[in-house]
Design a protein around this motif. Sequence first.
Motif, PDB file in Angstrom:
ATOM      1  N   GLU A  57      13.783   8.009 -25.693  1.00 28.61           N
ATOM      2  CA  GLU A  57      13.537   7.685 -24.291  1.00 28.61           C
ATOM      3  C   GLU A  57      12.048   7.588 -23.978  1.00 28.61           C
ATOM      4  O   GLU A  57      11.650   6.875 -23.052  1.00 28.61           O
ATOM      5  N   ILE A  58      11.240   8.301 -24.731  1.00 33.55           N
ATOM      6  CA  ILE A  58       9.791   8.142 -24.576  1.00 33.55           C
ATOM      7  C   ILE A  58       9.395   6.732 -25.008  1.00 33.55           C
ATOM      8  O   ILE A  58       8.625   6.051 -24.326  1.00 33.55           O
ATOM      9  N   LEU A  59       9.932   6.305 -26.137  1.00 33.58           N
ATOM     10  CA  LEU A  59       9.660   4.952 -26.632  1.00 33.58           C
ATOM     11  C   LEU A  59      10.182   3.902 -25.658  1.00 33.58           C
ATOM     12  O   LEU A  59       9.518   2.884 -25.405  1.00 33.58           O
ATOM     13  N   HIS A  60      11.366   4.139 -25.102  1.00 30.10           N
ATOM     14  CA  HIS A  60      11.924   3.214 -24.105  1.00 30.10           C
ATOM     15  C   HIS A  60      10.964   3.027 -22.938  1.00 30.10           C
ATOM     16  O   HIS A  60      10.744   1.906 -22.458  1.00 30.10           O
ATOM     17  N   SER A  61      10.399   4.135 -22.478  1.00 30.58           N
ATOM     18  CA  SER A  61       9.479   4.076 -21.343  1.00 30.58           C
ATOM     19  C   SER A  61       8.183   3.363 -21.706  1.00 30.58           C
ATOM     20  O   SER A  61       7.680   2.522 -20.946  1.00 30.58           O
ATOM     21  N   VAL A  62       7.639   3.682 -22.883  1.00 34.45           N
ATOM     22  CA  VAL A  62       6.384   3.063 -23.329  1.00 34.45           C
ATOM     23  C   VAL A  62       6.539   1.555 -23.482  1.00 34.45           C
ATOM     24  O   VAL A  62       5.656   0.775 -23.083  1.00 34.45           O
ATOM     25  N   LEU A  63       7.659   1.126 -24.049  1.00 33.25           N
ATOM     26  CA  LEU A  63       7.876  -0.292 -24.328  1.00 33.25           C
ATOM     27  C   LEU A  63       8.424  -1.062 -23.132  1.00 33.25           C
ATOM     28  O   LEU A  63       8.572  -2.281 -23.198  1.00 33.25           O
ATOM     29  N   THR A  73       9.308  11.670 -18.195  1.00 31.63           N
ATOM     30  CA  THR A  73      10.124  11.588 -19.408  1.00 31.63           C
ATOM     31  C   THR A  73       9.497  12.408 -20.525  1.00 31.63           C
ATOM     32  O   THR A  73      10.186  13.164 -21.227  1.00 31.63           O
ATOM     33  N   LEU A  74       8.193  12.285 -20.683  1.00 32.04           N
ATOM     34  CA  LEU A  74       7.481  13.016 -21.728  1.00 32.04           C
ATOM     35  C   LEU A  74       7.570  14.522 -21.512  1.00 32.04           C
ATOM     36  O   LEU A  74       7.799  15.276 -22.464  1.00 32.04           O
ATOM     37  N   MET A  75       7.435  14.972 -20.277  1.00 26.70           N
ATOM     38  CA  MET A  75       7.501  16.400 -19.984  1.00 26.70           C
ATOM     39  C   MET A  75       8.878  16.969 -20.296  1.00 26.70           C
ATOM     40  O   MET A  75       9.003  18.029 -20.917  1.00 26.70           O
ATOM     41  N   GLN A  76       9.915  16.251 -19.890  1.00 26.46           N
ATOM     42  CA  GLN A  76      11.269  16.761 -20.099  1.00 26.46           C
ATOM     43  C   GLN A  76      11.629  16.797 -21.580  1.00 26.46           C
ATOM     44  O   GLN A  76      12.156  17.795 -22.073  1.00 26.46           O
ATOM     45  N   VAL A  77      11.334  15.709 -22.286  1.00 25.80           N
ATOM     46  CA  VAL A  77      11.689  15.639 -23.707  1.00 25.80           C
ATOM     47  C   VAL A  77      10.869  16.635 -24.523  1.00 25.80           C
ATOM     48  O   VAL A  77      11.406  17.345 -25.383  1.00 25.80           O
ATOM     49  N   SER A  78       9.567  16.705 -24.262  1.00 24.38           N
ATOM     50  CA  SER A  78       8.709  17.591 -25.053  1.00 24.38           C
ATOM     51  C   SER A  78       9.049  19.057 -24.829  1.00 24.38           C
ATOM     52  O   SER A  78       8.981  19.860 -25.765  1.00 24.38           O
ATOM     53  N   SER A  79       9.439  19.439 -23.602  1.00 25.16           N
ATOM     54  CA  SER A  79       9.802  20.837 -23.350  1.00 25.16           C
ATOM     55  C   SER A  79      11.058  21.216 -24.128  1.00 25.16           C
ATOM     56  O   SER A  79      11.164  22.323 -24.666  1.00 25.16           O
TER      57      SER A  79
END
Length: 208
Positions: A57-63, A73-79
């Motif tokens: 999902e991080i990649l989805h957002s970046v692309l 997205t980064l905060m939720q996934v990384s935590s």
Amino acid sequence: MSSIKRIYLVVYNALSAALWFVVLSRTAQTFVAKGPEAVFPAVGEWTKWTQTLAGLEILHSVLGVVRAPLMTTLMQVSSRFALVWGAVHFYPSIAASPAYSSMLLAWSTTEVIRYTFFALSLSGIEPPLLQWFRYSGFYVLYPVGISSELFELFLAMTAASKQDDMLRAGIIAVVMATYLPGAPKLYSHMMRQRRKVIGGQGARSKSQ
């Protein structure tokens, strides 16, 4: 949205919903039948890799595959990565705590609802009740999840300190400190989403 992108997102969301449903059902069944100490052996590895898949999902957002904000997205996934690949991975004994079970129940319930909603919405189906749960469930699930995560991190920090691993204990303490600005930001983001959709302040995007 192109047909290829739509098909990909439907498949991704449907698969993710199914994987998280396994986490939800196994956690609930094991907790009731055998207690919290049996949950990690039953579903720990499955949860780790299911959550790892969510890194896409991080990649989805970046692309630009979806329009989800990158920082939230980064905060939720990384935590969550800090929990499954950090705290619990290095100190699996902390998963015997009921907090590990409540964390998985909060995560999996949230994700089954979220991914099912997106898969159906992208397919042109929008059940009103599912939409309400998608944008209202966080009122209960988020506090349960965040408090469980923090307790698990605290247990991991304590375990690291007992082993005189002060570097790892310090890293965990820093991760816990990020919840102070991060948690309100995520909660505010979810409240804005709810006002936009449930409050009728605009049309909801059919993408993540």
